[in-house]
Design a protein around this motif. Structure first.
Motif, PDB file in Angstrom:
ATOM      1  N   PRO A 168       0.827  -1.213   0.000  1.00 35.53           N
ATOM      2  CA  PRO A 168       0.000   0.000   0.000  1.00 35.53           C
ATOM      3  C   PRO A 168       0.861   1.262   0.000  1.00 35.53           C
ATOM      4  N   HIS A 169       0.266   2.345  -0.431  1.00 39.44           N
ATOM      5  CA  HIS A 169       1.000   3.606  -0.565  1.00 39.44           C
ATOM      6  C   HIS A 169       1.394   4.137   0.823  1.00 39.44           C
ATOM      7  N   SER A 170       2.704   4.291   1.034  1.00 41.02           N
ATOM      8  CA  SER A 170       3.218   4.616   2.369  1.00 41.02           C
ATOM      9  C   SER A 170       3.281   6.110   2.646  1.00 41.02           C
ATOM     10  N   LEU A 172       2.094  10.425   1.096  1.00 39.98           N
ATOM     11  CA  LEU A 172       1.180  11.326   0.403  1.00 39.98           C
ATOM     12  C   LEU A 172       1.944  11.898  -0.785  1.00 39.98           C
ATOM     13  N   ASP A 173       1.345  11.876  -1.965  1.00 38.86           N
ATOM     14  CA  ASP A 173       1.985  12.444  -3.150  1.00 38.86           C
ATOM     15  C   ASP A 173       1.464  13.854  -3.402  1.00 38.86           C
ATOM     16  N   ILE A 174       2.400  14.764  -3.649  1.00 35.30           N
ATOM     17  CA  ILE A 174       2.039  16.138  -4.004  1.00 35.30           C
ATOM     18  C   ILE A 174       2.610  16.394  -5.398  1.00 35.30           C
ATOM     19  N   PRO A 247       6.366  14.306 -12.463  1.00 36.18           N
ATOM     20  CA  PRO A 247       6.981  15.010 -11.332  1.00 36.18           C
ATOM     21  C   PRO A 247       6.041  15.131 -10.133  1.00 36.18           C
ATOM     22  N   HIS A 248       6.497  14.701  -8.981  1.00 32.76           N
ATOM     23  CA  HIS A 248       5.737  14.857  -7.731  1.00 32.76           C
ATOM     24  C   HIS A 248       6.656  14.606  -6.550  1.00 32.76           C
ATOM     25  N   LEU A 249       6.213  15.049  -5.396  1.00 28.74           N
ATOM     26  CA  LEU A 249       6.892  14.719  -4.140  1.00 28.74           C
ATOM     27  C   LEU A 249       6.148  13.559  -3.494  1.00 28.74           C
ATOM     28  N   HIS A 250       6.876  12.485  -3.187  1.00 26.00           N
ATOM     29  CA  HIS A 250       6.316  11.438  -2.326  1.00 26.00           C
ATOM     30  C   HIS A 250       6.840  11.718  -0.927  1.00 26.00           C
ATOM     31  N   TRP A 251       5.923  11.882   0.019  1.00 27.42           N
ATOM     32  CA  TRP A 251       6.277  12.313   1.378  1.00 27.42           C
ATOM     33  C   TRP A 251       5.722  11.312   2.389  1.00 27.42           C
TER      34      TRP A 251
HETATM   35 ZN   LIG Z   1       3.959   8.193  -3.359  1.00 23.73          ZN
END
Ligand SMILES: [Zn+2]
Length: 268
Positions: A168-170, A172-174, A247-251
């Motif tokens: 599962p996605h660990s 938050l993507d921005i 392009p995104h930030l995975h946080w």
């Molecule tokens: Zn992500």
């Protein structure tokens, strides 16, 4: 009077000890009252040390709950300065996360070869070590959003890549254009930087008491390992490095080595 007011303003964040929003569910945070003051106790959950912070009402444990945790009754074990032990129970409720399906064309990023697997294993060891960092600094749990952009993929989503089930996605993507600045959302120290197979250019910040945040897929890293960063300091720029579709930030925010819902930390 003016001096007093200035002092109060200055002391306010330290006195407040804001806590994350409690969400006793898989991927959430449990906040447990351990009892009145005295020396700081030590608390553990599933063999992981958890943050214990001083508040007006005594010591509180701030416990990260894994996405894989079964709903039902759980407990935290506490060891007090005099050697006494106590157990503090709490109930975890079910929480539904949606699902996400993405397609990645570059086969190597979906099914890495033997050489890549060697690299991935070495990187995982470095990441595990970083996540095990413990410093006796009370974290500032009030986190700012680290970058301006659209929340494109939420925490906890059950993911399928090219129809294969994945973890599962660990985080938050921005999503935002390459070059958009990423700022430290809370004071911390840079404990690991690198260019990783999946995460691309990435930074890990230690905020104290096992609270660690992680920034992935950066275009540029603006900090170095060991550097202390203030809240709002630019740590890098959004990019599309590593395994990404754009392009995104995975946080990710980790508590007791457990990825939890970042929105629970947003300023209240
Ligand atoms: Zn992500």
């Amino acid at each position: 009077m003016r001096v007093l007011l200035l002092c109060l303003t200055f002391l306010w964040p330290a006195l407040l000890h804001a806590l994350p929003t409690a969400l006793p569910a898989p991927g959430g945070v449990a906040i447990l009252s351990l009892g009145p003051g005295g020396a700081q106790p030590r608390a553990g959950f599933n063999d992981e040390r958890v943050a214990v912070v001083p508040t007006d009402g005594g010591w509180k444990a701030v416990v990260g709950l894994p996405l894989s945790l079964q709903p039902g009754d759980h407990r935290v074990e506490v060891t007090w300065a005099d050697g006494r032990r106590s157990w503090h129970g709490f109930t975890v409720h079910d929480r539904e996360y949606g699902e996400s399906r993405i397609t990645i064309d570059e086969e190597r990023l979906v099914s890495p070869g033997p050489e890549d697997l060697k690299r991935i294993e070495a990187e995982r060891a470095r990441i595990r070590k970083a996540l095990a960092t413990w410093t006796d600094t009370v974290p500032d749990f009030n986190f700012a959003v680290p970058a301006e952009g659209r929340f494109s993929s939420g925490f906890g989503l059950r993911r399928f890549i090219n129809d294969q089930p994945r973890n599962p996605h660990s985080g938050l993507d921005i999503a935002a254009p390459t070059g958009t600045p990423i700022h430290a959302p809370s004071p911390g120290r840079v404990i690991l930087t690198g260019d990783f197979f999946f995460a691309g250019k990435a930074v890990f910040l230690d905020h104290g008491y096992g609270v660690i945040s992680f920034y992935a897929h950066m275009n540029d890293i603006h900090v170095e390992e060991g550097q202390v960063v203030e809240r709002g300091e630019r740590i890098g720029d959004i990019g599309a490095t590593g395994r990404v579709t754009g392009p995104h930030l995975h946080w990710t925010i980790y508590l007791n080595r457990t990825a939890v819902e970042p929105e629970l930390f947003f300023e209240r």
